[in-house]
Design a protein around this motif. Structure first.
Motif: not given
Length: 159
Positions: A95-112
């Motif tokens: 995200q800080s480098l402006g790249l697409a995130l792993s797993n094709g998600v839209h936001t940084v994953e933390t918890n569910i």
């Protein structure tokens, strides 16, 4: 991996540890499970590439609380799943480098978090139906989606 563009390493050693327990709070009948039971479990996965690192679940199970229905039970569980911090850090760097995130998600994953309610009704000897409802908070483990409602049922048959 993010900055070098190298392939991800293959991990061959994974493990998990867990601890859990339950306690009967109120007895509803003569059977060993006839009552209100509180339970909890905590899990820790040790693999560095696993998507979830920790899971904590607490719940209540009530069996034989309906008169003349000793095999029926209802349960309510709440779970909190923590995303592997290695994945979170990788996505933060992407995200800080402006790249697409792993797993094709839209936001940084933390918890569910998941709240699950179900009821098992015995229809015939060896046949039960179990309607199930889940409310999933942060279904993407991030802040892109708020909640999801998932419903369904299982039919259990002992042949």
């Amino acid at each position: 991996m993010v900055t070098s563009h190298a392939s991800a390493r293959i991990e061959r050693q994974r493990g998990a540890a867990y601890i859990g327990g339950d306690q009967m709070l109120v007895r509803f009948g003569p059977g060993p499970r006839d009552g209100l039971i509180i339970m909890g479990i905590a899990t820790d996965a040790t693999g560095s590439s696993l998507p979830f690192r920790h899971q904590y679940t607490a719940g209540l199970i009530a069996q034989h609380f309906v008169p003349n229905r000793p095999a029926d039970y209802m349960s309510v569980f709440f779970s909190n799943l923590q995303v592997n911090p290695n994945l979170t850090r990788t996505q933060e760097l992407q995200q800080s480098l402006g790249l697409a995130l792993s797993n094709g998600v839209h936001t940084v994953e933390t918890n569910i978090q998941v709240l699950e309610i179900n009821y098992s009704a015995k229809l015939y000897p060896g046949v039960s139906i179990v309607p199930d409802c889940q409310i999933i908070f942060r279904p993407d483990a991030g802040d892109y989606y708020n909640t999801a409602l998932v419903t369904g049922f299982r039919i259990l048959a002992d042949l």
